[in-house]
Design an enzyme around this catalytic site. Structure first.
Site, PDB file in Angstrom:
ATOM      1  N   PHE A   6       4.839 -44.434  31.939  1.00 36.87           N
ATOM      2  CA  PHE A   6       5.849 -43.414  31.680  1.00 36.87           C
ATOM      3  C   PHE A   6       7.080 -44.108  31.089  1.00 36.87           C
ATOM      4  O   PHE A   6       7.549 -45.121  31.616  1.00 36.87           O
ATOM      5  CB  PHE A   6       6.214 -42.658  32.960  1.00 36.87           C
TER       6      PHE A   6
ATOM      7  N   ASP B 212       5.164 -47.854  40.698  1.00 35.59           N
ATOM      8  CA  ASP B 212       5.803 -46.551  40.520  1.00 35.59           C
ATOM      9  C   ASP B 212       4.820 -45.491  41.028  1.00 35.59           C
ATOM     10  O   ASP B 212       3.742 -45.306  40.448  1.00 35.59           O
ATOM     11  CB  ASP B 212       6.138 -46.342  39.043  1.00 35.59           C
TER      12      ASP B 212
ATOM     13  N   TYR C  75       9.883 -34.833  43.688  1.00 34.25           N
ATOM     14  CA  TYR C  75       9.849 -33.452  43.179  1.00 34.25           C
ATOM     15  C   TYR C  75       8.516 -33.054  42.581  1.00 34.25           C
ATOM     16  O   TYR C  75       8.393 -31.951  42.075  1.00 34.25           O
ATOM     17  CB  TYR C  75      10.997 -33.188  42.202  1.00 34.25           C
ATOM     18  N   LYS C  76       7.543 -33.944  42.636  1.00 30.71           N
ATOM     19  CA  LYS C  76       6.211 -33.600  42.121  1.00 30.71           C
ATOM     20  C   LYS C  76       5.328 -33.161  43.292  1.00 30.71           C
ATOM     21  O   LYS C  76       5.512 -32.068  43.829  1.00 30.71           O
ATOM     22  CB  LYS C  76       5.628 -34.797  41.367  1.00 30.71           C
TER      23      LYS C  76
ATOM     24  N   ARG D 224      -2.461 -31.061  30.050  1.00 32.21           N
ATOM     25  CA  ARG D 224      -2.475 -31.752  31.341  1.00 32.21           C
ATOM     26  C   ARG D 224      -2.484 -30.725  32.462  1.00 32.21           C
ATOM     27  O   ARG D 224      -1.677 -29.786  32.457  1.00 32.21           O
ATOM     28  CB  ARG D 224      -1.234 -32.642  31.431  1.00 32.21           C
TER      29      ARG D 224
END
Lengths: 416, 416
Positions: free
Chosen positions: B129, B201, B226-227, B375
């Site tokens: 990312f 990560d 927050y995922k 996705r």
């Protein structure tokens, strides 16, 4: 104003008095700590409901576009900029004051490195709020390039500290403890004459005293939104950079929100044009959204009127304390000259901590700062003259009775 | 499962199905984007009300003590740590993933600098990312000490990148685009054999796949809440450090929250003992408080059961897409081997962006990632087998009708 009636009359004539209605103020409390955590704008509850129930719960990922979450730092920054004498797109609301200090410091040092690589000193103030010093110390330690911190104090005044080896001057506009206010334009000019770049920490001035960053020709500024701007506990901070540095500035906390095309998912960082490159990672949307409620109230008030009332209330507070509590060992540590102070007043008292605890127990909420300092924040948007009268009367009563002496208090401080 | 009825039967037998009741799910939506922004735990509304109406509005500054705001990063970190195989006081919830990468990287480089100053390479992955890479690039640029970034990719596999000049390896446990999952213990072991420290990560793995940081002997980890952890939009991130590094670690974003005695207001920074020294500035209390609601639901589920259901749902999704949409140009880019993927599945389609817009318009919310990638996040806490069936049927219908072709769509992406 020698009587409570005179104070009530002043409240009736106060043009800012209606703004008090915009805030929730708990019953039985006179809140003299808005310079630590501001009160809640009434609009915040509805706004939070919108973010929770519509934007997050229903909009979900779509809200990044439909609710423009990604634009919040800049949109709020532009509103805030109007309170700071900043131009459009010169301010973003993001991260914390500490982190924004790091970014501004890195940017300023980088500019100096290009123009004057021999300048390796960062000047700040011994009595500055500690995080400002800690962030400088962290940067110096990280860089290992021979930078050093020089602290001004009683022995080393600013004029002697600003020598030709200085790269950056980082000062708080208003001192968190004493309330002393710098003349931003004069000090910035003084720094510039020595080739020094300035970073101003506006934590205790944004929303409380007139700030005009452009007129002062300042270089960088940072500050927080949860004090006089009433953004909510720990609400995101802000950072400003002068337009003349916008093409050169650079900062190392180069997260994807500062990328020129964040959704291209490119491998190489390419900074956004303008102030957006001071952004780093994904921001706390709920806490950030509420910042707008406080800003909207602040923008309704004329800053000159806010300042005039702040000065009048602070004068009244100091006068009343000295007149009515003058037989107690209280020492004013805030400048008497209104032009040299921000919007709070501080007194030392040998039993400062216990006295403040007794005040809080009676609903007069100020705070305590080491050593022995009773600190009282004066927030013109929701305090009136009679509040000041009543607060001082409570202080007098506590001191006269010595009732602060009768209880055991846990020596634990609140957050600045 | 070849029929919708079979899927419904699987839902009836699913031991995790009751947890769906803990979340607010908008009507008419099948949400396959919980790997970008998780849904709202129902408890979040009440918790937000408490923070707004009691802690902020009434408690005001007193809430730093009475509501223990200052302890939130550690308290939430300890809850989160149970999902990550971390020990007590090894995790704090704070700041953003980007900033926590900066802290961990600084800490890891400092350790290597002491032990192996000749190691000047930081290894990461070209397909990582972007913010992970940008933060490394920012650090290298800031330090000016000859560090360089080496990216693994098809041409340079990890085993050839890990040479004796490498200081740190920073990888995402689960790839944000393909969903490919690293074997954390194996890769960490491989790195350690080369004298390399690891930073993981966990943005796309925390709460989604079993993580055992201690068992893997990892060095540092960061991630977001927050995922899969459903903390709310932009809720604060986390950072973990292995106990064996706790005495040595150091980080340059040394704000006052990381000070050993923050309320002494000392001039010199003195890091707190343990993980608290990874804190920096004042945290956004409202956004942070809601993290707990998501964590509390996650802690009710057995992680092995979550993983088993994630694998089953993802298998089902891939099978159904390939069976029922197999005549369309869809290419799976996620590993077929369940042991090698996280909890999302991605397909390339030449008109990926438009197809995803059409899906979203029909209430099947996934997201689009460059280039051409559809996705789909699979979140076992609130998705069922029939949801997967219905999502694939909607995709098939859109592709069969070519209805994604009939509208003009603005090419603007949402946030990962």
């Amino acid at each position: 104003m020698k009587t409570r009636e005179a104070c009530l009359e002043a409240d009736r004539l106060d043009p800012l008095a209606p703004l008090k209605q915009e805030f929730f103020l708990p019953e039985g409390v006179i809140y003299l700590d808005g310079n630590s955590l501001g009160v809640q704008p009434k609009a915040a509850v509805a706004r939070a409901g919108e973010v929770l129930n519509q934007e997050w719960a229903v909009g979900l990922i779509r809200s990044w576009n439909t609710a423009n979450w990604f634009e919040l730092p800049r949109r709020l920054g532009n509103k805030l900029g109007r309170l700071l004498g900043a131009g459009d797109d010169e301010v973003v609301v993001t991260d914390t004051t500490s982190l924004n200090i790091f970014k501004a410091l890195a940017a300023a040092l980088r500019i100096q490195q290009a123009d004057h690589p021999e300048r390796r000193v960062i000047v700040s103030e011994r009595d500055n709020f500690p995080t400002d010093l800690y962030m400088i110390e962290g940067m110096i330690d990280l860089l290992q390039q021979g930078y050093e911190l020089r602290l001004i104090d009683d022995e080393l005044p600013l004029e002697r500290a600003l020598r030709d080896d200085v790269a950056v001057l980082l000062l708080s506009h208003v001192n968190y403890r004493t309330g002393a206010l710098y003349d931003m334009a004069a000090v910035t000019g003084q720094a510039h004459r020595h080739g020094v770049l300035t970073i101003w920490d506006l934590a205790h001035s944004a929303g409380a005293v007139p700030v005009n960053l452009r007129a002062a020709e300042a270089d960088f500024a940072v500050g927080c939104t949860y004090k006089y701007l009433n953004g909510g506990p720990g609400s995101p901070a802000f950072i400003w950079v002068a337009e003349r540095h916008q093409d050169r500035f650079w900062q190392p906390l180069s997260g994807w929100w500062g990328h020129n095309r964040p959704f291209d998912m490119a491998t190489a960082y390419e900074p956004a044009h303008g102030i957006r490159r001071f952004l780093c990672g994904t921001q706390p949307i709920l806490s950030m959204s509420l910042v707008e409620c406080g800003l909207d109230v602040a923008l309704k008030a004329d800053m000159a009127a806010v300042r005039a009332k702040s000065v009048a209330l602070t004068e009244l507070f100091i006068e009343l304390v000295e007149e009515r509590c003058g037989h107690h060992p209280l020492t004013l540590i805030t400048p008497r000259d209104a032009a040299r102070r921000g919007s709070h007043a501080s007194f030392r008292h040998p039993n400062g901590f216990a006295v403040m605890q007794a005040l809080i127990a009676r609903g007069v909420i100020g705070d305590y700062r080491e050593p022995e300092v009773l600190r009282f924040g004066i927030t013109p948007l929701y305090l009136g003259y009679a509040d000041i009268w009543d607060a001082v009367e409570t202080l007098r009563d506590i001191l006269d009775r010595g009732s602060w002496d009768r209880a055991e208090f846990c020596r634990r401080s609140a957050v600045t």
